[in-house]
Design an enzyme around this catalytic site. Structure first.
Site, PDB file in Angstrom:
ATOM      1  N   GLN A  55       3.019  10.003   1.262  1.00 24.32           N
ATOM      2  CA  GLN A  55       4.326   9.348   1.337  1.00 24.32           C
ATOM      3  C   GLN A  55       5.235   9.725   0.170  1.00 24.32           C
ATOM      4  O   GLN A  55       6.438   9.463   0.209  1.00 24.32           O
ATOM      5  CB  GLN A  55       4.160   7.824   1.374  1.00 24.32           C
ATOM      6  CG  GLN A  55       3.478   7.324   2.639  1.00 24.32           C
ATOM      7  CD  GLN A  55       3.322   5.822   2.612  1.00 24.32           C
ATOM      8  OE1 GLN A  55       2.349   5.302   2.082  1.00 24.32           O
ATOM      9  NE2 GLN A  55       4.289   5.106   3.174  1.00 24.32           N
ATOM     10  N   GLY A  81       0.839  -1.197   0.000  1.00 26.36           N
ATOM     11  CA  GLY A  81       0.000   0.000   0.000  1.00 26.36           C
ATOM     12  C   GLY A  81       0.866   1.236   0.000  1.00 26.36           C
ATOM     13  O   GLY A  81       1.998   1.214   0.480  1.00 26.36           O
ATOM     14  N   HIS A 126      -2.820   7.566   6.662  1.00 35.50           N
ATOM     15  CA  HIS A 126      -1.756   8.402   6.094  1.00 35.50           C
ATOM     16  C   HIS A 126      -2.304   9.733   5.591  1.00 35.50           C
ATOM     17  O   HIS A 126      -1.650  10.768   5.713  1.00 35.50           O
ATOM     18  CB  HIS A 126      -1.084   7.690   4.906  1.00 35.50           C
ATOM     19  CG  HIS A 126       0.088   6.835   5.286  1.00 35.50           C
ATOM     20  ND1 HIS A 126       1.201   7.338   5.912  1.00 35.50           N
ATOM     21  CD2 HIS A 126       0.329   5.506   5.097  1.00 35.50           C
ATOM     22  CE1 HIS A 126       2.077   6.351   6.100  1.00 35.50           C
ATOM     23  NE2 HIS A 126       1.570   5.233   5.614  1.00 35.50           N
ATOM     24  N   CYS A 134       5.705  -0.055   7.411  1.00 35.50           N
ATOM     25  CA  CYS A 134       5.361   1.087   6.574  1.00 35.50           C
ATOM     26  C   CYS A 134       6.575   1.466   5.738  1.00 35.50           C
ATOM     27  O   CYS A 134       7.687   1.510   6.265  1.00 35.50           O
ATOM     28  CB  CYS A 134       4.939   2.251   7.468  1.00 35.50           C
ATOM     29  SG  CYS A 134       4.467   3.720   6.555  1.00 35.50           S
ATOM     30  N   LEU A 135       6.362   1.726   4.461  1.00 27.81           N
ATOM     31  CA  LEU A 135       7.485   2.098   3.584  1.00 27.81           C
ATOM     32  C   LEU A 135       8.142   3.392   4.054  1.00 27.81           C
ATOM     33  O   LEU A 135       9.300   3.641   3.733  1.00 27.81           O
ATOM     34  CB  LEU A 135       7.005   2.246   2.135  1.00 27.81           C
ATOM     35  CG  LEU A 135       6.550   0.954   1.442  1.00 27.81           C
ATOM     36  CD1 LEU A 135       5.987   1.256   0.062  1.00 27.81           C
ATOM     37  CD2 LEU A 135       7.687  -0.055   1.347  1.00 27.81           C
ATOM     38  N   HIS A 156      -4.811   1.579   7.269  1.00 28.32           N
ATOM     39  CA  HIS A 156      -3.446   2.109   7.387  1.00 28.32           C
ATOM     40  C   HIS A 156      -3.229   3.235   6.356  1.00 28.32           C
ATOM     41  O   HIS A 156      -2.681   4.289   6.685  1.00 28.32           O
ATOM     42  CB  HIS A 156      -2.453   0.955   7.164  1.00 28.32           C
ATOM     43  CG  HIS A 156      -1.003   1.329   7.167  1.00 28.32           C
ATOM     44  ND1 HIS A 156      -0.103   0.824   8.080  1.00 28.32           N
ATOM     45  CD2 HIS A 156      -0.287   2.144   6.354  1.00 28.32           C
ATOM     46  CE1 HIS A 156       1.102   1.321   7.831  1.00 28.32           C
ATOM     47  NE2 HIS A 156       1.020   2.130   6.782  1.00 28.32           N
ATOM     48  N   GLU A 157      -3.694   3.019   5.121  1.00 23.68           N
ATOM     49  CA  GLU A 157      -3.465   4.017   4.059  1.00 23.68           C
ATOM     50  C   GLU A 157      -4.334   5.258   4.260  1.00 23.68           C
ATOM     51  O   GLU A 157      -3.873   6.378   4.041  1.00 23.68           O
ATOM     52  CB  GLU A 157      -3.701   3.401   2.672  1.00 23.68           C
ATOM     53  CG  GLU A 157      -2.788   2.223   2.313  1.00 23.68           C
ATOM     54  CD  GLU A 157      -1.321   2.467   2.589  1.00 23.68           C
ATOM     55  OE1 GLU A 157      -0.861   3.617   2.489  1.00 23.68           O
ATOM     56  OE2 GLU A 157      -0.630   1.494   2.942  1.00 23.68           O
TER      57      GLU A 157
HETATM   58 ZN    ZN Z   1       2.397   3.300   5.720  1.00 27.05          ZN
END
Ligand code: ZN
Length: 180
Positions: A51, A46, A150, A104-105, A146-147
């Site tokens: 991000q 995701g 963000h 998380c990236l 989660h997304e």
């Molecule tokens: Zn994330």
């Protein structure tokens, strides 16, 4: 397609609240494709616009889709299942919770167990400007929450204990300062 740079904690842009999209332009369609490409390249499931330092409410995901094939170990195989969402909104979150290990990236190298609603209903606009809605459970439900977090400047570490969160913040801040 263009790979975008994924920003990492403690970059303050990760804490902004993204703005709703009024019109689905060609630029947004291209950006959604770039986001998917960037996510696959980083081996993520995701990615949210914040991000990659964009402040519009966009997310992409691919948690795979079960198919009917079985491999030798009798394990189900997953087919790709890319999802692009514009202005996603949670319409329902179950009171039933489930705990899952998240990463998380934007917080590479750190994981933590987060409890979230098990089932959700999400509504969004797709890239053809069509309003869609579906129910999700399992990994996809966790990923959607989660997304969307963000887009509101919320990260999975916000759900961890103060101790664990402080420890991660300290490490990433030190790494960040060392690379400047
Ligand atoms: Zn994330």
């Amino acid at each position: 397609m263009t790979l975008k740079q994924i920003i990492t904690l403690p970059d303050p842009f990760l804490r902004i609240t993204a703005k709703p999209v009024n019109r689905v332009t060609r630029g947004i369609k291209k950006l959604l494709n770039d986001m998917l490409e960037t996510m696959y390249d980083a081996n993520g499931i995701g990615l949210a616009s914040t991000q990659i330092k964009d402040d519009r409410r966009l997310i992409v995901m691919d948690c795979g889709k079960l198919n009917e094939r079985y491999n030798e170990n009798e394990e189900r195989e997953l087919d790709p299942n890319p999802i692009k969402m514009i202005n996603p909104v949670l319409m329902f979150q179950s009171s039933d919770l489930v705990e899952r290990e998240e990463g998380c990236l934007s917080i590479p190298g750190h994981q933590g167990k987060v409890k979230r609603p098990k089932l959700v209903k999400v509504s969004y606009i797709d890239e053809n400007e069509v309003k869609k809605e579906f129910d999700a459970d399992g990994l996809l439900a966790t990923c959607i929450q989660h997304e969307i977090d963000h887009l509101n400047g919320v990260l999975f570490i916000d759900y961890l204990s103060r101790l664990k969160k402080d420890m991660i913040m300290k490490k990433v801040t030190k790494e960040y300062n060392n690379t400047r």
